[in-house]
Design a protein around this motif. Structure first.
Motif, mmCIF file in Angstrom:
data_model
loop_
_atom_site.group_PDB
_atom_site.id
_atom_site.type_symbol
_atom_site.label_atom_id
_atom_site.label_comp_id
_atom_site.label_asym_id
_atom_site.label_seq_id
_atom_site.Cartn_x
_atom_site.Cartn_y
_atom_site.Cartn_z
ATOM 1 N N ALA A 62 38.552 35.536 41.307
ATOM 2 C CA ALA A 62 38.967 34.139 41.137
ATOM 3 C C ALA A 62 40.480 34.036 40.891
ATOM 4 O O ALA A 62 41.167 33.290 41.606
ATOM 5 N N PRO A 63 41.045 34.784 39.932
ATOM 6 C CA PRO A 63 42.509 34.737 39.771
ATOM 7 C C PRO A 63 43.260 35.383 40.932
ATOM 8 O O PRO A 63 44.362 34.947 41.284
ATOM 9 N N VAL A 64 42.666 36.429 41.558
ATOM 10 C CA VAL A 64 43.300 37.052 42.719
ATOM 11 C C VAL A 64 43.413 36.048 43.859
ATOM 12 O O VAL A 64 44.452 35.960 44.535
ATOM 13 N N LYS A 65 42.355 35.262 44.055
ATOM 14 C CA LYS A 65 42.391 34.256 45.117
ATOM 15 C C LYS A 65 43.505 33.240 44.866
ATOM 16 O O LYS A 65 44.221 32.839 45.800
ATOM 17 N N TYR A 121 35.262 40.967 48.127
ATOM 18 C CA TYR A 121 34.071 40.832 47.278
ATOM 19 C C TYR A 121 33.049 41.921 47.602
ATOM 20 O O TYR A 121 32.484 42.546 46.700
ATOM 21 N N ILE A 122 32.803 42.168 48.893
ATOM 22 C CA ILE A 122 31.737 43.123 49.231
ATOM 23 C C ILE A 122 32.163 44.570 49.018
ATOM 24 O O ILE A 122 31.348 45.480 49.231
ATOM 25 N N GLN A 123 33.403 44.805 48.597
ATOM 26 C CA GLN A 123 33.781 46.174 48.244
ATOM 27 C C GLN A 123 32.994 46.661 47.027
ATOM 28 O O GLN A 123 32.987 47.859 46.726
ATOM 29 N N SER A 124 32.335 45.758 46.320
ATOM 30 C CA SER A 124 31.497 46.156 45.184
ATOM 31 C C SER A 124 30.100 46.581 45.629
ATOM 32 O O SER A 124 29.294 47.035 44.802
ATOM 33 N N TYR A 125 29.807 46.451 46.918
ATOM 34 C CA TYR A 125 28.469 46.780 47.440
ATOM 35 C C TYR A 125 28.224 48.283 47.377
ATOM 36 O O TYR A 125 29.094 49.085 47.696
ATOM 37 N N LYS A 126 27.048 48.656 46.963
ATOM 38 C CA LYS A 126 26.648 50.064 46.959
ATOM 39 C C LYS A 126 25.589 50.278 48.029
ATOM 40 O O LYS A 126 24.618 49.543 48.108
ATOM 41 N N ILE A 164 29.728 31.722 47.262
ATOM 42 C CA ILE A 164 29.948 30.324 47.644
ATOM 43 C C ILE A 164 31.025 29.689 46.774
ATOM 44 O O ILE A 164 31.855 28.904 47.251
ATOM 45 N N SER A 165 31.057 30.051 45.503
ATOM 46 C CA SER A 165 32.065 29.467 44.608
ATOM 47 C C SER A 165 33.480 29.843 45.035
ATOM 48 O O SER A 165 34.420 29.083 44.813
ATOM 49 N N LEU A 166 33.655 31.018 45.660
ATOM 50 C CA LEU A 166 34.975 31.432 46.122
ATOM 51 C C LEU A 166 35.426 30.659 47.362
ATOM 52 O O LEU A 166 36.622 30.594 47.663
ATOM 53 N N LEU A 167 34.470 30.080 48.087
ATOM 54 C CA LEU A 167 34.805 29.303 49.284
ATOM 55 C C LEU A 167 34.847 27.808 49.010
ATOM 56 O O LEU A 167 35.423 27.045 49.801
#
Length: 611
Positions: free
Chosen positions: A53-56, A125-130, A235-238
């Motif tokens: 959120a702050p990065v965006k 965001y999806i860089q957190s995906y495992k 969705i909140s990021l968009l």
């Protein structure tokens, strides 16, 4: 008055169908998860929404026309310029919109074009995906002779130093002999330390350690579950805040343009077709007037609608997986989209959303041309001691778990990934190449971006592209691979441990750099001859290797040709008796035969005989 209100309620339209087309299901965009993850620790956020959120906001403040370049990315994310450039190149290779300027940008244009802020945020965001853990093969005996044999602890073992690994291996070998005794004294085992317990568990796991990559259904279920869990944050990021109807109230809405960016993560479509654009699959944006912007929709409504579709898709996938697991033991392990590709090693799926799967080819040769694969994505899985030719224009390609095999790929326009392979030769013209967890492999590359090397690799070699076929340049032009740019000798090595792996890793090795690749000695470089598989087909325009050879390799090649001609001339001019000529001829045949078997080129000879 009450009756009039009741009439209005009765006449109000019913809530929108979660899926207006019952034959069209939601699917994750697998390429974003398979080719769009980077093992850069600073990009893997423990709490993505709190961090992004702050990065965006920082990225938005520095953006120009809602796009950001590598300089801004490096500054905001506190990463190097090379890594920021890698973020842009990786994002460009997996974008859902072919019309985005980053997709078609030339190498010198990437920085000035930059990335759309919304796509970049979803990518981060999806860089957190495992990733899903590989599953044990149902028929381990059938693949027991094929490397690699992996286990749930391989991520830990590969992170150890050579001395630690050797010590652990010796301990494992010793404990294999006494494991039966340990079972009898299980109560005593409770008293030993955690390290001894760990070794014992390793032995048990490795007793059934042959694993293979998950099927498409497994991956889709895992990816949809991830999206289901994180959908509200995504969705909140968009979404954008707007003033509500009440005084001081504020609501969050999603515009149709912002909604389209969710196409980076999900898509709708039947087998063989995708709905494009994404908004046309929705009840609230479908059939919107292109000349008039659609009215933004409350983010909660979009969230609920997507959540219903994901839940429905998960239920369908779970039933399909459950049906296969409970079915006959010899049932196909692949989903319907690729089932016909698994019936025989030489058969390729003629339709379907998923990539064409080539699996289990062993001790044979296989050739597929453009008529079989044009525009497709391909996966080559668990192939052994073979030669595989995929002479076609491809979007994405994955080579997984192969050994002692030569794989020739035509032109890969998006990305090629080679993982968990041993003693494999890969010859490819591609825009982008990623190599992960490979051993003793050689890569002959014509590649427009720096080859990416990640994970636990050993004794890798890279060399310039070394072959051609008659339609190669046409295929390269079709998918956008440029022959004038070849960065084969500039590999970029990242982390030795993949943070996207579902395994836990020991502390202190997260930032360890992967082993890079050495360049093939020019004197050892040879051209690879592709047999003539084009009988009855129109011959293309390519007459030679379209990638210029570097001077040392060209000089070595000319020197070898000169030596060959001198040897031929000396043999012709040397006066020998007839019996001596026969002895010399026999000796040459013996040495040639030994070379054929030692080099693996005997497979090529079989191909020529069968042609």
């Amino acid at each position: 008055m009450i009756e009039e209100d009741q009439d209005l309620i009765d006449q109000s339209p019913p809530p929108p169908d979660p899926n207006p087309n019952p034959n069209s299901a939601i699917h994750p965009r697998r390429v974003s998860f398979e080719h769009g993850l980077l093992p850069i620790q600073k990009l893997v956020f423990a709490d993505p929404i709190q961090t992004l959120a702050p990065v965006k906001r920082k990225l938005a403040d520095a953006a120009t026309n809602n796009r950001v370049g590598s300089g801004v990315i490096a500054e905001v994310l506190q990463i190097s310029g090379d890594h920021a450039r890698l973020v842009l190149e990786t994002l460009g290779s997996v974008l859902h919109s072919e019309g985005d300027p980053l997709v078609g940008a030339k190498p010198e244009e990437v920085e000035s074009v930059g990335a759309d802020l919304r796509d970049l945020v979803l990518f981060l965001y999806i860089q957190s995906y495992k990733k899903l853990l590989p599953r044990t093969h149902k028929d381990s005996a059938a693949v027991a002779d094929v490397w690699p044999s992996t286990s749930a602890f391989d991520g830990y073992l590969s992170a150890l130093s050579p001395i630690q690994a050797k010590f652990l291996t010796l301990c494992s070998m010793y404990l294999c002999y006494v494991v039966s005794v340990l079972f009898l004294f299980s109560l005593c085992l409770i008293m030993i330390g955690p390290f001894e317990w760990f070794i014992w568990v390793v032995i048990l796991v490795r007793s059934n350690s042959r694993r293979f990559m998950p099927s498409q259904a497994d991956d889709e279920a895992h990816q949809l579950s991830y999206l289901q869990k994180h959908l509200a944050n995504i969705i909140s990021l968009l979404a954008e805040p707007v003033e509500g109807e009440g005084e001081g109230e504020e609501s969050v809405v999603l515009s149709m343009e912002a909604f389209e960016h969710l196409g980076f993560l999900v898509q709708f479509g039947d087998k063989g077709s995708d709905v494009s654009p994404l908004s046309q699959a929705t009840p609230f944006f479908a059939n919107s007037d292109p000349d008039m912007p659609a009215v933004p929709v409350p983010a909660s409504q979009v969230h609920d609608w997507l959540l219903q579709n994901i839940a429905s898709a998960l239920e369908s996938i779970t039933e399909r997986i459950s049906g296969k697991e409970n079915g006959p033991s010899n049932a196909s392990d692949q989903d319907d989209a690729m089932s016909d590709a698994c019936d025989a090693p030489n058969k390729v799926a003629s339709s379907g959303r998923g990539p064409c799967l080539i699996e289990g080819v062993s001790k044979t040769s296989l050739v597929k041309q453009a008529s079989d694969l044009r525009g497709r994505s391909v996966k080559v899985v668990n192939c052994h001691d073979s030669v595989i030719y995929l002479l076609a224009p491809l979007r994405y390609a994955t080579v997984h778990g192969c050994s002692d095999t030569t794989i020739v790929l035509g032109a890969v326009g998006k990305a090629l990934r080679v993982e968990h392979c041993e003693r494999v030769h890969v010859i490819a013209a591609a825009k982008r190449v990623c190599i992960a967890n490979c051993r003793e492999c050689v890569f002959f590359l014509g590649v427009n971006q720096r080859p990416l090397i990640v994970g636990d690799n050993h004794k890798l070699q890279v060399a310039p592209y070394n072959t051609y076929y008659s339609h190669l340049e046409e295929h390269m032009s079709e998918v956008g691979v440029e022959a004038t740019i070849n960065k084969w000798d500039k590999p970029l090595a990242l982390g030795a441990v993949d943070p996207h792996d579902s395994l836990s890793h020991p502390a202190g090795v997260a930032d360890a750099q992967a082993e890079s690749a050495a360049c093939v000695d020019p004197d050892q470089f040879i051209n690879f001859l592709i047999p003539n598989w084009f009988n009855g087909e129109e011959i293309g325009s390519t007459k030679d290797n379209p990638f210029p050879l570097p001077d040392p390799y060209m000089a070595a090649q000319q020197r070898n040709l000169k030596n060959l001609e001198e040897t031929r001339r000396s043999l012709r001019e040397t006066p020998l008796e007839e019996n001596r000529k026969k002895e010399l001829s026999s000796a040459l045949h013996v040495y040639f035969k030994d070379w054929l078997y030692a080099s693996g080129n005997i497979r090529q000879l079989y191909c020529l005989q069968g042609d």
